[in-house]
Structures are given as C-alpha cells and as structure tokens.
Design a protein around this motif. Structure first.
Motif, PDB file in Angstrom:
ATOM      1  N   THR A  99     -38.719   5.921 -28.684  1.00 31.53           N
ATOM      2  CA  THR A  99     -37.323   5.799 -28.271  1.00 31.53           C
ATOM      3  C   THR A  99     -36.900   4.360 -27.979  1.00 31.53           C
ATOM      4  OG1 THR A  99     -37.962   6.243 -25.992  1.00 31.53           O
ATOM      5  CG2 THR A  99     -37.237   8.138 -27.318  1.00 31.53           C
ATOM      6  N   ASP A 100     -37.743   3.382 -28.327  1.00 34.87           N
ATOM      7  CA  ASP A 100     -37.357   1.989 -28.086  1.00 34.87           C
ATOM      8  C   ASP A 100     -36.166   1.624 -28.960  1.00 34.87           C
ATOM      9  OD1 ASP A 100     -38.273  -0.740 -26.815  1.00 34.87           O
ATOM     10  OD2 ASP A 100     -37.646  -1.132 -28.878  1.00 34.87           O
ATOM     11  N   ASN A 101     -35.169   1.002 -28.357  1.00 32.92           N
ATOM     12  CA  ASN A 101     -33.947   0.605 -29.045  1.00 32.92           C
ATOM     13  C   ASN A 101     -33.637  -0.862 -28.796  1.00 32.92           C
ATOM     14  OD1 ASN A 101     -31.667   1.295 -30.635  1.00 32.92           O
ATOM     15  ND2 ASN A 101     -30.410   1.418 -28.811  1.00 32.92           N
ATOM     16  N   THR A 102     -34.660  -1.643 -28.434  1.00 32.44           N
ATOM     17  CA  THR A 102     -34.461  -3.035 -28.066  1.00 32.44           C
ATOM     18  C   THR A 102     -34.282  -3.902 -29.309  1.00 32.44           C
ATOM     19  OG1 THR A 102     -35.912  -2.619 -26.182  1.00 32.44           O
ATOM     20  CG2 THR A 102     -35.364  -4.911 -26.666  1.00 32.44           C
ATOM     21  N   ALA A 103     -33.176  -4.610 -29.347  1.00 32.54           N
ATOM     22  CA  ALA A 103     -32.819  -5.435 -30.502  1.00 32.54           C
ATOM     23  C   ALA A 103     -33.814  -6.565 -30.727  1.00 32.54           C
ATOM     24  CB  ALA A 103     -31.424  -6.018 -30.310  1.00 32.54           C
ATOM     25  N   THR A 104     -34.010  -6.884 -31.978  1.00 34.95           N
ATOM     26  CA  THR A 104     -34.728  -8.103 -32.350  1.00 34.95           C
ATOM     27  C   THR A 104     -33.725  -9.251 -32.298  1.00 34.95           C
ATOM     28  OG1 THR A 104     -34.173  -7.848 -34.684  1.00 34.95           O
ATOM     29  CG2 THR A 104     -36.251  -6.862 -33.947  1.00 34.95           C
ATOM     30  N   ALA A 105     -34.197 -10.450 -32.505  1.00 34.52           N
ATOM     31  CA  ALA A 105     -33.295 -11.589 -32.658  1.00 34.52           C
ATOM     32  C   ALA A 105     -32.843 -11.656 -34.116  1.00 34.52           C
ATOM     33  CB  ALA A 105     -34.001 -12.885 -32.264  1.00 34.52           C
ATOM     34  N   ALA A 106     -31.727 -12.294 -34.331  1.00 34.94           N
ATOM     35  CA  ALA A 106     -31.257 -12.507 -35.692  1.00 34.94           C
ATOM     36  C   ALA A 106     -32.235 -13.407 -36.442  1.00 34.94           C
ATOM     37  CB  ALA A 106     -29.869 -13.140 -35.680  1.00 34.94           C
ATOM     38  N   ASN A 107     -32.465 -13.098 -37.693  1.00 35.08           N
ATOM     39  CA  ASN A 107     -33.316 -13.901 -38.576  1.00 35.08           C
ATOM     40  C   ASN A 107     -34.753 -14.021 -38.089  1.00 35.08           C
ATOM     41  OD1 ASN A 107     -31.067 -14.486 -40.279  1.00 35.08           O
ATOM     42  ND2 ASN A 107     -30.406 -15.949 -38.739  1.00 35.08           N
ATOM     43  N   GLU A 108     -35.233 -13.006 -37.397  1.00 34.15           N
ATOM     44  CA  GLU A 108     -36.575 -13.024 -36.819  1.00 34.15           C
ATOM     45  C   GLU A 108     -37.591 -12.283 -37.700  1.00 34.15           C
ATOM     46  OE1 GLU A 108     -37.550 -12.567 -32.321  1.00 34.15           O
ATOM     47  OE2 GLU A 108     -37.316 -10.538 -33.127  1.00 34.15           O
ATOM     48  N   VAL A 109     -37.151 -11.185 -38.311  1.00 34.79           N
ATOM     49  CA  VAL A 109     -38.050 -10.350 -39.104  1.00 34.79           C
ATOM     50  C   VAL A 109     -37.446 -10.171 -40.496  1.00 34.79           C
ATOM     51  CG1 VAL A 109     -39.159  -8.085 -39.296  1.00 34.79           C
ATOM     52  CG2 VAL A 109     -38.823  -9.116 -37.053  1.00 34.79           C
ATOM     53  N   ALA A 110     -38.279 -10.307 -41.516  1.00 32.52           N
ATOM     54  CA  ALA A 110     -37.884 -10.030 -42.900  1.00 32.52           C
ATOM     55  C   ALA A 110     -38.674  -8.822 -43.377  1.00 32.52           C
ATOM     56  CB  ALA A 110     -38.171 -11.228 -43.795  1.00 32.52           C
ATOM     57  N   VAL A 111     -37.977  -7.874 -43.990  1.00 30.51           N
ATOM     58  CA  VAL A 111     -38.612  -6.659 -44.481  1.00 30.51           C
ATOM     59  C   VAL A 111     -38.245  -6.494 -45.954  1.00 30.51           C
ATOM     60  CG1 VAL A 111     -38.650  -4.133 -44.311  1.00 30.51           C
ATOM     61  CG2 VAL A 111     -38.448  -5.522 -42.241  1.00 30.51           C
ATOM     62  N   SER A 112     -39.242  -6.189 -46.777  1.00 33.23           N
ATOM     63  CA  SER A 112     -39.009  -5.826 -48.171  1.00 33.23           C
ATOM     64  C   SER A 112     -39.713  -4.502 -48.428  1.00 33.23           C
ATOM     65  CB  SER A 112     -39.556  -6.888 -49.126  1.00 33.23           C
ATOM     66  OG  SER A 112     -38.814  -8.087 -49.004  1.00 33.23           O
ATOM     67  N   ILE A 113     -39.023  -3.603 -49.115  1.00 29.27           N
ATOM     68  CA  ILE A 113     -39.556  -2.274 -49.400  1.00 29.27           C
ATOM     69  C   ILE A 113     -39.345  -1.980 -50.882  1.00 29.27           C
ATOM     70  CG2 ILE A 113     -39.338   0.201 -48.913  1.00 29.27           C
ATOM     71  CD1 ILE A 113     -38.168  -0.651 -46.145  1.00 29.27           C
ATOM     72  N   ALA A 114     -40.388  -1.497 -51.537  1.00 24.25           N
ATOM     73  CA  ALA A 114     -40.269  -0.991 -52.906  1.00 24.25           C
ATOM     74  C   ALA A 114     -40.212   0.530 -52.795  1.00 24.25           C
ATOM     75  CB  ALA A 114     -41.471  -1.414 -53.751  1.00 24.25           C
ATOM     76  N   PHE A 115     -39.157   1.132 -53.350  1.00 23.92           N
ATOM     77  CA  PHE A 115     -38.971   2.575 -53.191  1.00 23.92           C
ATOM     78  C   PHE A 115     -38.436   3.204 -54.466  1.00 23.92           C
ATOM     79  CE2 PHE A 115     -34.799   0.904 -52.510  1.00 23.92           C
ATOM     80  CZ  PHE A 115     -33.911   1.894 -52.902  1.00 23.92           C
ATOM     81  N   LEU A 116     -38.590   4.509 -54.529  1.00 24.48           N
ATOM     82  CA  LEU A 116     -38.001   5.307 -55.614  1.00 24.48           C
ATOM     83  C   LEU A 116     -37.011   6.265 -54.996  1.00 24.48           C
ATOM     84  CD1 LEU A 116     -41.097   6.285 -57.783  1.00 24.48           C
ATOM     85  CD2 LEU A 116     -39.324   4.658 -58.341  1.00 24.48           C
TER      86      LEU A 116
END
Length: 116
Positions: A99-116
């Motif tokens: 249930t954690d809803n604590t915001a990250t900082a802007a430009n802190e994490v980059a995520v890339s996902i390959a999906f179908l």
C-alpha cells in the motif's frame, strides 16, 4: 514463437507514477530499470486495465531497483513471458509495502518494459 514485443518507457515524475502499460491482456517479456537516488525504489506491476491505485490495489509482481547516486539498476528477462490476464499497470514508489504510495522524485527512476 511469440509476436514482436513493443517498447514502453517511463521516466519518473514526482508522483507514484501510476501508469497503464497495456489496457488489455498481455505479457511482459523484459524489464530494465535504473535509479539515481541513493535509496532503493520499487517498480510494482498490477494485473488491471486502468491506472493502479497503490493504496487499494495489490501488486502481482514487485521489483526493487537498487539505489546509487551514480546510477544503479538491473534487467530482468522473461524468456516465456509473464502473463497479465486483464491489463498491465505499474507504479514506481519509494516503499516496499503493497500500500505504499510515496512519490519518487522527478527524473529519478527510468523504466523500460518490452511487452506484448
């Protein structure tokens, strides 16, 4: 042989980063995430067709993204895919609790996902 995976990318905002990757059933084939915070961050996956609400929705898969101000992270391939029956939703937050809803900082994490 599966179809060709499609790319998705997210650069964190100063929010919980609740996002729909795919609004119908699908599969995740690979994840890559990097974090420039000193502390670990959490990429959480939800099997739903709308943007997840981490206060009430339960993630089905959680990835810790190691922290390091010089950059840290990792990749995770799924050679047979990871199935989502309803849709693929994600959040990126600072805490591990479901249930954690604590915001990250802007430009802190980059995520890339390959999906179908």
């Amino acid at each position: 042989m599966p179809g060709t995976a499609r790319p998705f990318r997210l650069i964190s905002a100063a929010t919980n980063n609740a996002t729909v990757v795919k609004s119908t059933a699908g599969e995740v084939w690979a994840i890559w995430a990097a974090n420039i915070s000193a502390a670990i961050r959490f990429l959480k996956f939800y099997d739903k067709a709308t943007a997840p609400n981490p206060l009430v929705d339960t993630p089905v898969f959680v990835c810790g993204v190691p922290g390091n101000t010089a950059g840290a992270g990792g990749s995770l391939p799924f050679p047979r895919g990871m199935a989502f029956n309803i849709g693929i939703g994600i959040v990126v937050v600072t805490g591990i609790a479901d249930t954690d809803n604590t915001a990250t900082a802007a430009n802190e994490v980059a995520v890339s996902i390959a999906f179908l």
